[in-house]
Write a protein that holds these residues in place. Sequence first.
Motif, PDB file in Angstrom:
ATOM      1  N   TYR A 174      56.816   8.927  -7.422  1.00 15.44           N
ATOM      2  CA  TYR A 174      55.748   9.411  -6.534  1.00 15.44           C
ATOM      3  C   TYR A 174      55.819  10.937  -6.420  1.00 15.44           C
ATOM      4  O   TYR A 174      54.823  11.635  -6.513  1.00 15.44           O
ATOM      5  CB  TYR A 174      55.882   8.826  -5.113  1.00 15.44           C
ATOM      6  N   LYS A 175      57.051  11.408  -6.240  1.00 16.98           N
ATOM      7  CA  LYS A 175      57.234  12.844  -6.026  1.00 16.98           C
ATOM      8  C   LYS A 175      56.892  13.623  -7.294  1.00 16.98           C
ATOM      9  O   LYS A 175      56.253  14.668  -7.245  1.00 16.98           O
ATOM     10  CB  LYS A 175      58.688  13.099  -5.591  1.00 16.98           C
ATOM     11  N   ARG A 176      57.335  13.077  -8.424  1.00 21.28           N
ATOM     12  CA  ARG A 176      57.074  13.770  -9.690  1.00 21.28           C
ATOM     13  C   ARG A 176      55.565  13.866  -9.957  1.00 21.28           C
ATOM     14  O   ARG A 176      55.075  14.886 -10.448  1.00 21.28           O
ATOM     15  CB  ARG A 176      57.794  13.028 -10.845  1.00 21.28           C
ATOM     16  N   ILE A 177      54.840  12.793  -9.646  1.00 18.57           N
ATOM     17  CA  ILE A 177      53.383  12.794  -9.844  1.00 18.57           C
ATOM     18  C   ILE A 177      52.770  13.997  -9.116  1.00 18.57           C
ATOM     19  O   ILE A 177      51.983  14.751  -9.687  1.00 18.57           O
ATOM     20  CB  ILE A 177      52.762  11.466  -9.312  1.00 18.57           C
ATOM     21  N   VAL A 178      53.179  14.170  -7.869  1.00 15.99           N
ATOM     22  CA  VAL A 178      52.618  15.249  -7.047  1.00 15.99           C
ATOM     23  C   VAL A 178      53.129  16.614  -7.515  1.00 15.99           C
ATOM     24  O   VAL A 178      52.350  17.559  -7.687  1.00 15.99           O
ATOM     25  CB  VAL A 178      52.955  15.013  -5.554  1.00 15.99           C
ATOM     26  N   ASP A 179      54.427  16.716  -7.764  1.00 13.41           N
ATOM     27  CA  ASP A 179      55.022  17.997  -8.175  1.00 13.41           C
ATOM     28  C   ASP A 179      54.389  18.537  -9.458  1.00 13.41           C
ATOM     29  O   ASP A 179      54.303  19.738  -9.657  1.00 13.41           O
ATOM     30  CB  ASP A 179      56.535  17.842  -8.403  1.00 13.41           C
ATOM     31  N   GLU A 180      53.968  17.631 -10.335  1.00 13.91           N
ATOM     32  CA  GLU A 180      53.429  18.076 -11.612  1.00 13.91           C
ATOM     33  C   GLU A 180      51.905  18.188 -11.606  1.00 13.91           C
ATOM     34  O   GLU A 180      51.282  18.316 -12.652  1.00 13.91           O
ATOM     35  CB  GLU A 180      53.955  17.157 -12.732  1.00 13.91           C
ATOM     36  N   GLY A 181      51.328  18.147 -10.409  1.00 10.32           N
ATOM     37  CA  GLY A 181      49.907  18.484 -10.280  1.00 10.32           C
ATOM     38  C   GLY A 181      48.927  17.346 -10.504  1.00 10.32           C
ATOM     39  O   GLY A 181      47.720  17.565 -10.624  1.00 10.32           O
ATOM     40  N   HIS A 182      49.428  16.123 -10.568  1.00 10.09           N
ATOM     41  CA  HIS A 182      48.517  14.989 -10.731  1.00 10.09           C
ATOM     42  C   HIS A 182      48.034  14.522  -9.364  1.00 10.09           C
ATOM     43  O   HIS A 182      48.604  14.888  -8.342  1.00 10.09           O
ATOM     44  CB  HIS A 182      49.229  13.830 -11.442  1.00 10.09           C
ATOM     45  N   THR A 183      47.007  13.692  -9.381  1.00 10.21           N
ATOM     46  CA  THR A 183      46.525  13.130  -8.129  1.00 10.21           C
ATOM     47  C   THR A 183      47.238  11.810  -7.872  1.00 10.21           C
ATOM     48  O   THR A 183      47.262  10.930  -8.738  1.00 10.21           O
ATOM     49  CB  THR A 183      44.998  12.880  -8.183  1.00 10.21           C
ATOM     50  N   ILE A 184      47.823  11.704  -6.675  1.00 12.02           N
ATOM     51  CA  ILE A 184      48.417  10.423  -6.283  1.00 12.02           C
ATOM     52  C   ILE A 184      47.398   9.712  -5.399  1.00 12.02           C
ATOM     53  O   ILE A 184      46.843  10.295  -4.475  1.00 12.02           O
ATOM     54  CB  ILE A 184      49.793  10.594  -5.597  1.00 12.02           C
ATOM     55  N   ALA A 185      47.123   8.477  -5.743  1.00 13.41           N
ATOM     56  CA  ALA A 185      46.091   7.730  -5.029  1.00 13.41           C
ATOM     57  C   ALA A 185      46.593   6.322  -4.759  1.00 13.41           C
ATOM     58  O   ALA A 185      47.558   5.869  -5.366  1.00 13.41           O
ATOM     59  CB  ALA A 185      44.814   7.695  -5.864  1.00 13.41           C
ATOM     60  N   MET A 199      60.454   6.106  -5.755  1.00 14.13           N
ATOM     61  CA  MET A 199      60.261   7.228  -4.832  1.00 14.13           C
ATOM     62  C   MET A 199      60.258   8.557  -5.604  1.00 14.13           C
ATOM     63  O   MET A 199      59.493   9.473  -5.289  1.00 14.13           O
ATOM     64  CB  MET A 199      61.361   7.235  -3.754  1.00 14.13           C
ATOM     65  N   ALA A 200      61.114   8.630  -6.632  1.00 14.23           N
ATOM     66  CA  ALA A 200      61.162   9.849  -7.453  1.00 14.23           C
ATOM     67  C   ALA A 200      59.883  10.010  -8.280  1.00 14.23           C
ATOM     68  O   ALA A 200      59.392  11.124  -8.481  1.00 14.23           O
ATOM     69  CB  ALA A 200      62.393   9.813  -8.366  1.00 14.23           C
TER      70      ALA A 200
END
Length: 294
Positions: A133-144, A130-131
């Motif tokens: 997923y959040k880090r991916i988004v927080d650091e500007g990457h695309t979550i898919a 869960m952390a």
Amino acid sequence: MKRFIIAFIIILFLSLIFSVLYLMLSVNKLDNRIDTLTQVIRDMRSEKQNISGTSENTDFDDEAVRAAQAAEEYNRTAEENLANAEDTLKVYLTFDDGPSGNSDRILDILDDYNVKATFFVNGRTDDHSMAVYKRIVDEGHTIAMHSYTHKYSEIYKNLENFTADLEKIQNLIYEATGVESTIYRFPGGSSNGVSSTDMSVFIQFLNEHGIKYFDWNVASGDATNLPYTSSDLIENVMSDVVKYKTSVVLMHDADNKMATVEALPELIELLQEQGALILPISEDTTLIQHVTIQ
Ligand code: ZN
């Protein structure tokens, strides 16, 4: 003469008995050998499973088989994607199958180089995942999305299963990050060849619901279960990306893919030296799809 015949018959009889005994012994020996060989094969199989390091219930290994071939087939027909000398190369680094124990290392490296990538994730609800997923988004990457279960036999059984799984991964990502993901990668790709349902059924569903699916046209080689080194991976990627205007590079975020993590810094440096733009997949990214429907 009579004696001679009797002696001959006795000798014949005895030699027959010996032959039968000898044959029985041989059969027994062969039987034992077969048992030993069967055991060896069993051991080799279980060893192979241990090396691959994935659980029995998922199909992470199976999708490896056709990864490079699928990219080759796509590139043969996608002439419009061939790069000219003046083109700026666009490279999309994509990581499938995470979160894993390597996610943070991958994210650290991307952060060091200030490079954004795309993570096609599966569904995991433990705190670490869960952390991630959040880090991916927080650091500007695309979550898919890459399906919740990654189990071909379930997801591809019928449209009902597929949509239920899709909804589950979309909801989990939303819950963890607040992002409603609209980008998908089919487990095994749209060209997987293992789906029990015609892939066009799922493709049509995604198209109708505004979800864009991406395959890949550059296989890093880390999908394979054969040992690969970080230099193999770099060589695979660099020899291909120079040929195409848009390169969607298939890599994996998985516990047993250490060489992918090791390759990443040098790969990024070489891509930047080449003048390539390393970008996260977005709604505007040129679609790279192995199978399409009208
Ligand atoms: Zn996968």
